[in-house]
Design a protein around this motif. Sequence first.
Motif, PDB file in Angstrom:
ATOM      1  N   PHE A  29       0.793  -1.234   0.000  1.00 53.56           N
ATOM      2  CA  PHE A  29       0.000   0.000   0.000  1.00 53.56           C
ATOM      3  C   PHE A  29       0.828   1.288   0.000  1.00 53.56           C
ATOM      4  N   PRO A  30       1.821   1.434   0.916  1.00 49.80           N
ATOM      5  CA  PRO A  30       2.542   2.722   0.951  1.00 49.80           C
ATOM      6  C   PRO A  30       3.236   3.045  -0.370  1.00 49.80           C
ATOM      7  N   ARG A  31       3.870   2.009  -0.984  1.00 44.78           N
ATOM      8  CA  ARG A  31       4.590   2.250  -2.233  1.00 44.78           C
ATOM      9  C   ARG A  31       3.599   2.719  -3.316  1.00 44.78           C
ATOM     10  N   LEU A  32       2.492   1.986  -3.399  1.00 45.67           N
ATOM     11  CA  LEU A  32       1.487   2.290  -4.419  1.00 45.67           C
ATOM     12  C   LEU A  32       0.918   3.694  -4.204  1.00 45.67           C
ATOM     13  N   TYR A  33       0.681   4.018  -2.935  1.00 45.69           N
ATOM     14  CA  TYR A  33       0.116   5.332  -2.612  1.00 45.69           C
ATOM     15  C   TYR A  33       1.067   6.444  -3.058  1.00 45.69           C
ATOM     16  N   ARG A  34       2.353   6.282  -2.761  1.00 48.03           N
ATOM     17  CA  ARG A  34       3.309   7.334  -3.123  1.00 48.03           C
ATOM     18  C   ARG A  34       3.449   7.445  -4.639  1.00 48.03           C
ATOM     19  N   ARG A  35       3.307   6.321  -5.308  1.00 44.48           N
ATOM     20  CA  ARG A  35       3.365   6.328  -6.767  1.00 44.48           C
ATOM     21  C   ARG A  35       2.182   7.138  -7.325  1.00 44.48           C
ATOM     22  N   VAL A  36       1.018   6.971  -6.711  1.00 49.87           N
ATOM     23  CA  VAL A  36      -0.153   7.709  -7.192  1.00 49.87           C
ATOM     24  C   VAL A  36      -0.033   9.201  -6.846  1.00 49.87           C
ATOM     25  N   CYS A  37       0.636   9.491  -5.726  1.00 53.66           N
ATOM     26  CA  CYS A  37       0.922  10.894  -5.413  1.00 53.66           C
ATOM     27  C   CYS A  37       1.714  11.521  -6.551  1.00 53.66           C
ATOM     28  N   GLN A  38       2.683  10.757  -7.022  1.00 50.88           N
ATOM     29  CA  GLN A  38       3.510  11.220  -8.139  1.00 50.88           C
ATOM     30  C   GLN A  38       2.636  11.444  -9.370  1.00 50.88           C
ATOM     31  N   ASP A  39       1.726  10.503  -9.613  1.00 50.56           N
ATOM     32  CA  ASP A  39       0.815  10.650 -10.763  1.00 50.56           C
ATOM     33  C   ASP A  39       0.022  11.946 -10.663  1.00 50.56           C
ATOM     34  N   LEU A  40      -0.442  12.239  -9.452  1.00 49.02           N
ATOM     35  CA  LEU A  40      -1.240  13.466  -9.279  1.00 49.02           C
ATOM     36  C   LEU A  40      -0.385  14.689  -9.590  1.00 49.02           C
ATOM     37  N   SER A  41       0.840  14.702  -9.062  1.00 52.01           N
ATOM     38  CA  SER A  41       1.732  15.834  -9.353  1.00 52.01           C
ATOM     39  C   SER A  41       1.932  15.977 -10.853  1.00 52.01           C
ATOM     40  N   GLN A  42       2.160  14.844 -11.490  1.00 58.32           N
ATOM     41  CA  GLN A  42       2.422  14.870 -12.929  1.00 58.32           C
ATOM     42  C   GLN A  42       1.191  15.401 -13.676  1.00 58.32           C
ATOM     43  N   ALA A  43       0.030  14.904 -13.281  1.00 54.03           N
ATOM     44  CA  ALA A  43      -1.201  15.320 -13.968  1.00 54.03           C
ATOM     45  C   ALA A  43      -1.436  16.812 -13.787  1.00 54.03           C
ATOM     46  N   GLN A  44      -1.128  17.320 -12.567  1.00 52.25           N
ATOM     47  CA  GLN A  44      -1.312  18.749 -12.319  1.00 52.25           C
ATOM     48  C   GLN A  44      -0.324  19.561 -13.148  1.00 52.25           C
TER      49      GLN A  44
END
Lengths: 312, 241
Positions: A29-44
């Motif tokens: 979970f933590p790894r996946l969550y941080r990866r999605v955080c990155q996705d959000l930054s990228q999308a923004q």
Amino acid sequence: MTEQDFVRRRRPDWTRLGQLLTAPPDPDFPRLYRRVCQDLSQAQAAGYSLPLVGELNQLVWEGHARLYRQPAFDGRALVRILTSDFPRAVRAKGWLLLTASLLFFGLGLLVYFYGLSYPDSLRTLLSAEMRDNLADMYNPQAEHFLQPRDTKGSADMFGFYIYNNISIGFQTFAGGAVAGLGSMVIMVFNAWQLGAAAAWIVHLGYQETFFPFVAGHGAFELTAIVLFGIAGLRLGWSFIAPGRLRRGDAFRLAGQEVLPLVAGSFVFLVIAAVLEAFWSSQHLPAEIKYGVAAGLWLFVLAFLSLGGRRGR
Amino acid sequence: MGPSRLDTLISADTPEGLRFDLHPAGLYARTKAYMIDTLIQAVGLVGIILIGTMATAGGMGTWLSLLLFFVLQWFYFTLFEALNRGQTPGKALANIQVIQSDGTPLTFGSALLRNLIRAIDGSWQLFPLGLPFLLFTRRFQRLGDFAAGSLVIYTPAGLRLAGRAAVQPRAGVPLAPPFNLDHDTSRAILSFSQRAATFSRERGEDLAKTLLGKLGLPVPNNPLEAVHGLAAWISGQRTKP
């Protein structure tokens, strides 16, 4: 990378994270969550469409709530709060302790001795109904000896003391939120009523039933009202004099500081209710009652002045 | 005083270096939740009295009723908020929840603080004390929220109902803006496009004209359609529907 490519490539991780949100804890979970955080930054940063950003924002928000959730109930922490943080918080601000003690104990004693010297004044200081009730409760010959009229049995009294006394304690604390005024009003009112009631009972000549009754649980009950008062005043004072902080921040910090006080005073009132219902109502020789009461007062004073002095 | 704000959004920072948007819940949603909770408490109270009367008739005594009454009055909000993700039944029905103001879940201590202080600023008798705080503070916090460092926000479900969640693409001819729009501007255009249906046609045209003017774009004959086109583009649409 176009938005469509991005979504196509990353969608599996988002779905997986969405599933893990409600699943039992998973090491992934933590790894996946941080990866999605990155996705959000990228999308923004890439200016992808708002619905996509909104969806990721939502996913991250839920993941955040899961990852940074508050620790589960911790018995040891609770014991530490009650046995060391609580007495420390009582001593933390000496002038608050002094103010609250004067408002409650000081004023109560003042009214008591005034009432003894001028018993006629008690007819204005106490309502007629209150005077009748007191006469009824502490008259050794009365039917409802040591109990208010509508209840019967020690267990019932316990319920009544919990409901009535702890409500007063909580109100004393909550009243502090309005610049400490509510706490002061409630403490002054109760000190006046208790002082006058004690004087009235002595005036009636029932002191042999009254003082052995209240001496024991009073150690916890009266002290707890003062402690709730300190908590309320601390909250109110942070609003009046926030120091170098903004008012909102000072108020929040004061809230954190008074939590151990509130928790400890609550426990004090529960102990007081147990004592009052099951111990104080026992008909034992006054010497035993006073002996135990002295022990209880010593314990309360020692606990509040010595508790939590050793390092954490 | 800073520039006046377009909306009531606030943002929380995460350790990952992200910020996300939170939507504080205002007076209406919170009053609704409070009324539902008060109703539930009243029903509970009646239940306690009924069962208590029967128990007393059966020789049980009133102590249990008194204890339950105490818990219902002082700990109803605290226990629900602390144990149920910041939601009482009323808050769940009103689609709002309580969190710490840094975006993390509500702690037990904070739930206790904000709900003890409810006796001063949240009870119906002392409502006037809490009302100004709910109306006039930036994040709609009452005194108890300030002390606890807590915040009442809309849940995702609440945002969807209020049309404030991720916006669905609008049917329209997508119109590419001639330059990159930043996040806030995009959001302003989108929400205007969403709300346009609630204005009269003339008012909508009027506002759309102003909006395009502010953006430095040419104003066509049908400015409203142009704004809808921009919104369609922003929401990811690239071809005609």
